[in-house]
Design an enzyme around this catalytic site. Structure first.
Site, PDB file in Angstrom:
ATOM      1  N   ASP A  46       3.956 -13.672   8.091  1.00 47.70           N
ATOM      2  CA  ASP A  46       2.495 -13.625   8.192  1.00 47.70           C
ATOM      3  C   ASP A  46       1.877 -14.115   6.879  1.00 47.70           C
ATOM      4  OD1 ASP A  46       0.038 -12.252   9.733  1.00 47.70           O
ATOM      5  OD2 ASP A  46      -0.156 -11.826   7.592  1.00 47.70           O
ATOM      6  N   TYR A  51      -4.347 -16.731   1.092  1.00 47.83           N
ATOM      7  CA  TYR A  51      -3.274 -16.192   0.248  1.00 47.83           C
ATOM      8  C   TYR A  51      -2.778 -17.241  -0.751  1.00 47.83           C
ATOM      9  CZ  TYR A  51      -2.953 -12.563   3.937  1.00 47.83           C
ATOM     10  OH  TYR A  51      -3.222 -11.579   4.858  1.00 47.83           O
ATOM     11  N   LYS A  76      -3.892 -17.929   9.056  1.00 51.89           N
ATOM     12  CA  LYS A  76      -5.240 -17.472   9.428  1.00 51.89           C
ATOM     13  C   LYS A  76      -6.307 -18.409   8.879  1.00 51.89           C
ATOM     14  CE  LYS A  76      -3.396 -12.811   8.753  1.00 51.89           C
ATOM     15  NZ  LYS A  76      -2.586 -12.905   7.530  1.00 51.89           N
ATOM     16  N   HIS A 109      -9.513 -14.917  10.487  1.00 52.25           N
ATOM     17  CA  HIS A 109      -9.153 -13.873   9.524  1.00 52.25           C
ATOM     18  C   HIS A 109     -10.115 -12.681   9.538  1.00 52.25           C
ATOM     19  CE1 HIS A 109      -6.723 -13.529   5.548  1.00 52.25           C
ATOM     20  NE2 HIS A 109      -6.993 -12.333   6.016  1.00 52.25           N
ATOM     21  N   LEU A 191       1.972   0.075   5.309  1.00 52.06           N
ATOM     22  CA  LEU A 191       2.496   1.145   4.441  1.00 52.06           C
ATOM     23  C   LEU A 191       1.376   1.737   3.597  1.00 52.06           C
ATOM     24  CD1 LEU A 191       5.728  -0.721   3.217  1.00 52.06           C
ATOM     25  CD2 LEU A 191       5.548   0.949   5.071  1.00 52.06           C
ATOM     26  N   ILE A 230       3.902  -5.778   9.819  1.00 55.52           N
ATOM     27  CA  ILE A 230       4.263  -6.826   8.844  1.00 55.52           C
ATOM     28  C   ILE A 230       4.259  -6.283   7.411  1.00 55.52           C
ATOM     29  CG2 ILE A 230       3.653  -8.895  10.149  1.00 55.52           C
ATOM     30  CD1 ILE A 230       0.774  -8.641   9.004  1.00 55.52           C
ATOM     31  N   LYS A 232       4.976  -5.681   3.508  1.00 59.77           N
ATOM     32  CA  LYS A 232       5.205  -6.618   2.411  1.00 59.77           C
ATOM     33  C   LYS A 232       5.993  -5.932   1.304  1.00 59.77           C
ATOM     34  CE  LYS A 232       3.177  -7.906  -1.763  1.00 59.77           C
ATOM     35  NZ  LYS A 232       2.138  -7.447  -2.694  1.00 59.77           N
ATOM     36  N   SER A 233       6.914  -6.653   0.711  1.00 57.87           N
ATOM     37  CA  SER A 233       7.534  -6.245  -0.539  1.00 57.87           C
ATOM     38  C   SER A 233       8.044  -7.511  -1.197  1.00 57.87           C
ATOM     39  CB  SER A 233       8.699  -5.280  -0.304  1.00 57.87           C
ATOM     40  OG  SER A 233       9.366  -5.080  -1.533  1.00 57.87           O
ATOM     41  N   VAL A 234       8.018  -7.547  -2.530  1.00 59.11           N
ATOM     42  CA  VAL A 234       8.616  -8.698  -3.224  1.00 59.11           C
ATOM     43  C   VAL A 234       9.921  -8.281  -3.909  1.00 59.11           C
ATOM     44  CG1 VAL A 234       6.490 -10.011  -3.537  1.00 59.11           C
ATOM     45  CG2 VAL A 234       7.129  -8.291  -5.245  1.00 59.11           C
ATOM     46  N   ARG A 238      13.975  -3.724  -1.168  1.00 62.78           N
ATOM     47  CA  ARG A 238      12.982  -3.163  -0.229  1.00 62.78           C
ATOM     48  C   ARG A 238      12.769  -4.070   0.985  1.00 62.78           C
ATOM     49  NH1 ARG A 238       8.275  -0.965  -4.327  1.00 62.78           N
ATOM     50  NH2 ARG A 238       9.287   1.006  -4.885  1.00 62.78           N
ATOM     51  N   ASN A 242      13.188  -2.309   4.427  1.00 62.22           N
ATOM     52  CA  ASN A 242      12.117  -2.259   5.435  1.00 62.22           C
ATOM     53  C   ASN A 242      12.604  -2.815   6.779  1.00 62.22           C
ATOM     54  OD1 ASN A 242      10.554  -1.177   3.431  1.00 62.22           O
ATOM     55  ND2 ASN A 242       9.310  -3.010   3.079  1.00 62.22           N
TER      56      ASN A 242
HETATM   57  P1  NAD Z   1       1.733  -2.855   2.763  1.00 61.92           P
HETATM   58  O1  NAD Z   1       1.101  -1.707   3.424  1.00 61.92           O
HETATM   59  O2  NAD Z   1       2.752  -3.662   3.482  1.00 61.92           O
HETATM   60  O3  NAD Z   1       2.299  -2.324   1.379  1.00 61.92           O
HETATM   61  C1  NAD Z   1       2.974  -3.172   0.487  1.00 61.92           C
HETATM   62  C2  NAD Z   1       3.323  -2.408  -0.795  1.00 61.92           C
HETATM   63  O4  NAD Z   1       4.047  -1.232  -0.459  1.00 61.92           O
HETATM   64  C3  NAD Z   1       4.229  -3.204  -1.708  1.00 61.92           C
HETATM   65  O5  NAD Z   1       3.498  -4.047  -2.544  1.00 61.92           O
HETATM   66  C4  NAD Z   1       4.951  -2.105  -2.468  1.00 61.92           C
HETATM   67  O6  NAD Z   1       4.147  -1.634  -3.514  1.00 61.92           O
HETATM   68  C5  NAD Z   1       5.068  -1.020  -1.421  1.00 61.92           C
HETATM   69  N1  NAD Z   1       6.359  -1.037  -0.705  1.00 61.92           N
HETATM   70  C6  NAD Z   1       6.803  -1.939   0.220  1.00 61.92           C
HETATM   71  N2  NAD Z   1       8.012  -1.596   0.682  1.00 61.92           N
HETATM   72  C7  NAD Z   1       8.351  -0.453   0.051  1.00 61.92           C
HETATM   73  C8  NAD Z   1       9.476   0.380   0.120  1.00 61.92           C
HETATM   74  N3  NAD Z   1      10.495   0.107   0.924  1.00 61.92           N
HETATM   75  N4  NAD Z   1       9.486   1.490  -0.678  1.00 61.92           N
HETATM   76  C9  NAD Z   1       8.459   1.785  -1.487  1.00 61.92           C
HETATM   77  N5  NAD Z   1       7.357   1.028  -1.590  1.00 61.92           N
HETATM   78  C10 NAD Z   1       7.298  -0.086  -0.821  1.00 61.92           C
HETATM   79  O7  NAD Z   1       0.536  -3.775   2.209  1.00 61.92           O
HETATM   80  P2  NAD Z   1      -0.097  -5.197   2.432  1.00 61.92           P
HETATM   81  O8  NAD Z   1       0.619  -6.235   1.695  1.00 61.92           O
HETATM   82  O9  NAD Z   1      -1.538  -4.987   2.147  1.00 61.92           O
HETATM   83  O10 NAD Z   1       0.020  -5.480   4.004  1.00 61.92           O
HETATM   84  C11 NAD Z   1       1.123  -6.150   4.581  1.00 61.92           C
HETATM   85  C12 NAD Z   1       0.715  -7.522   5.092  1.00 61.92           C
HETATM   86  O11 NAD Z   1      -0.389  -7.421   5.997  1.00 61.92           O
HETATM   87  C13 NAD Z   1       0.177  -8.459   3.999  1.00 61.92           C
HETATM   88  O12 NAD Z   1       1.196  -8.955   3.160  1.00 61.92           O
HETATM   89  C14 NAD Z   1      -0.507  -9.498   4.841  1.00 61.92           C
HETATM   90  O13 NAD Z   1       0.444 -10.371   5.429  1.00 61.92           O
HETATM   91  C15 NAD Z   1      -1.156  -8.621   5.924  1.00 61.92           C
HETATM   92  N6  NAD Z   1      -2.558  -8.278   5.589  1.00 61.92           N
HETATM   93  C16 NAD Z   1      -3.540  -8.829   6.363  1.00 61.92           C
HETATM   94  C17 NAD Z   1      -4.870  -8.547   6.103  1.00 61.92           C
HETATM   95  C18 NAD Z   1      -5.933  -9.127   6.963  1.00 61.92           C
HETATM   96  O14 NAD Z   1      -7.101  -9.080   6.591  1.00 61.92           O
HETATM   97  N7  NAD Z   1      -5.594  -9.670   8.113  1.00 61.92           N
HETATM   98  C19 NAD Z   1      -5.220  -7.706   5.028  1.00 61.92           C
HETATM   99  C20 NAD Z   1      -4.194  -7.141   4.259  1.00 61.92           C
HETATM  100  C21 NAD Z   1      -2.873  -7.430   4.556  1.00 61.92           C
END
Ligand code: NAD
Length: 279
Positions: A46, A51, A76, A109, A191, A230, A232-234, A238, A242
Site C-alpha cells: 500500500d 508518500y 492513491k 486518498h 497498530l 496493512i 507498517k514497520s521498517v 517486525r 507482523n
Molecule cells: P501502523 O498502525 O501500521 O503502525 C506502524 C508503527 O507501529 C511502526 O512505525 C512502529 O513504530 C510500530 N510497529 C510496527 N510493527 C511493530 C511490531 N511488530 N512491534 C512493535 N511495534 C511495531 O501505522 P501507519 O503506518 O500509520 O499505518 C499503516 C499503513 O496504513 C501506512 O503505512 C499506510 O500505508 C496506510 N495509511 C493510510 C492512510 C490514509 O489516509 N489512507 C493514513 C495512514 C496510514
C-alpha cells in the site's frame, strides 16, 4: 509459512487480506523494506503519491522477480489532483513512477468535502477501470454520506474503503455501512501507529495467552473481524513478526475483549474525513 488469505471485491477481483504499508518511508528505504516484505511473504503493498515513494516501491517490484499477477499494488490519488482530467494525468504519473502497466487498486486518498470534486474524481477512476488501466477502484477517508453520494451519482460502488481503524477506534458503524453496501473495509494505522495500544494490558494478556506479541494480536483481531490490514514497520524482524500474525487465531472471548477497548471518537488519531480539508 502461512500465506495471506484473499478477500473478494464486489467487482470479482480479490485482495490479499494482510498487506504492507509504506507511509513515512523515504523512497530509498521503501525499496529496501518492500523487498524485505516480499521475502517475508507479503504480496500486497500500500503506497500513495503523497508518500513520495512510488518509485522506490517500483524498484522493489522490478527487483523481486515476482510476476504482476503474483502481487497486489495499491496507490492513491492525492487531494490536489482531484478533478476528472487531473485524475487521469495523476494516475499516469503514478504508473510511470511505479513502472507498472496495470494497477491492482486505485483509491481517492481523502474525500475533501469542501473541495467538492470527489464525484468527478470518482468518475475518472471508473473511466480508468473501463480502459483496463486499473483492476479495482475504491476510496479512503470518506464519510457515510460521501460514499452514498458517490454510489447514487455514479451507480458504481467502491470495492474497498480504507479508513483509520484500530482497537481504540474500531469504527463499528462505518464497517457496518461498508459491509451493507458490499464494500470491503481496510484498516489504516491498524497498530494505532505503535503507541499506547501495543502496551495495553488487555492486549498484553491475550498475547501472553497465545505466545504471541501485542502487534500480532492486534493484526489477528483485524483479520478475525474481516478487515484488510496493512501494518507498517521498517524493522526487518517486525516485518516478519507482523506477517506471522496469520498463525495467531483468537477466540471469541479475545475478540470481545479487544472490541471492548474502543474509545469512540476519542480514539481517533488522524483527521476526521467528514470535515478535513488539506492540500
Ligand atoms: P501502523 O498502525 O501500521 O503502525 C506502524 C508503527 O507501529 C511502526 O512505525 C512502529 O513504530 C510500530 N510497529 C510496527 N510493527 C511493530 C511490531 N511488530 N512491534 C512493535 N511495534 C511495531 O501505522 P501507519 O503506518 O500509520 O499505518 C499503516 C499503513 O496504513 C501506512 O503505512 C499506510 O500505508 C496506510 N495509511 C493510510 C492512510 C490514509 O489516509 N489512507 C493514513 C495512514 C496510514
Amino acid at each position: 509459512m502461512t500465506s495471506s488469505p484473499d478477500l473478494t471485491f464486489n467487482d470479482g477481483n480479490s485482495i490479499p487480506q494482510l498487506g504492507y504499508g509504506v507511509w513515512q518511508v523515504e523512497d530509498d528505504v521503501a525499496e529496501k523494506v518492500v523487498r524485505q516484505a516480499f521475502e517475508a511473504g507479503y504480496r500486497h503493498i500500500d503506497t500513495a503519491k503523497i508518500y513520495g515513494n512510488e518509485a522506490g516501491v517500483g524498484r522493489a517490484i522490478a527487483a523481486s522477480g515476482l510476476k504482476p499477477e503474483e502481487i497486489f499494488i495499491t496507490t492513491k490519488l492525492w487531494n490536489a489532483d482531484q478533478g476528472y482530467e487531473s485524475t487521469l494525468e495523476a494516475f499516469e504519473a503514478s504508473m510511470d513512477r511505479l513502472g507498472l502497466e496495470t494497477l491492482d487498486l486505485y483509491l481517492i486518498h481523502w474525500m475533501q468535502p469542501k473541495q467538492d470534486k470527489y464525484v468527478d474524481t470518482w468518475k475518472a477512476l471508473i473511466e480508468l477501470q473501463k480502459r483496463g488501466r486499473v483492476k479495482s477502484i475504491g476510496v479512503s477517508n470518506f464519510s457515510k454520506e460521501g460514499l452514498q453520494r458517490l454510489i447514487d451519482e455514479s451507480g458504481v460502488v467502491p470495492a474497498i474503503h480504507q479508513i483509520e481503524l484500530h482497537p481504540f477506534f474500531n469504527q463499528a458503524e462505518l464497517r457496518e455501512f461498508n459491509a451493507a453496501n458490499g464494500i470491503l473495509t481496510q484498516a489504516w494505522s491498524p497498530l494505532g501507529q505503535g503507541g499506547e495500544l501495543l502496551s495495553d494490558e488487555t492486549i498484553a494478556g491475550i498475547a501472553a495467552k497465545h505466545g504471541a506479541t501485542p502487534a500480532q494480536v492486534v493484526i489477528a483481531w483485524h483479520l478475525a473481524i474481516g478487515n484488510v490490514v496493512i501494518p507498517k514497520s521498517v524493522t526487518a524482524e517486525r516485518i516478519v513478526e507482523n506477517y506471522a500474525a496469520l498463525d495467531v487465531t483468537l477466540d471469541e472471548a479475545d475478540i470481545a475483549a479487544i472490541n471492548g477497548l474502543d474509545r469512540g471518537a476519542d480514539g481517533r488519531i488522524g483527521p476526521d474525513p467528514a470535515v478535513s480539508d488539506f492540500a
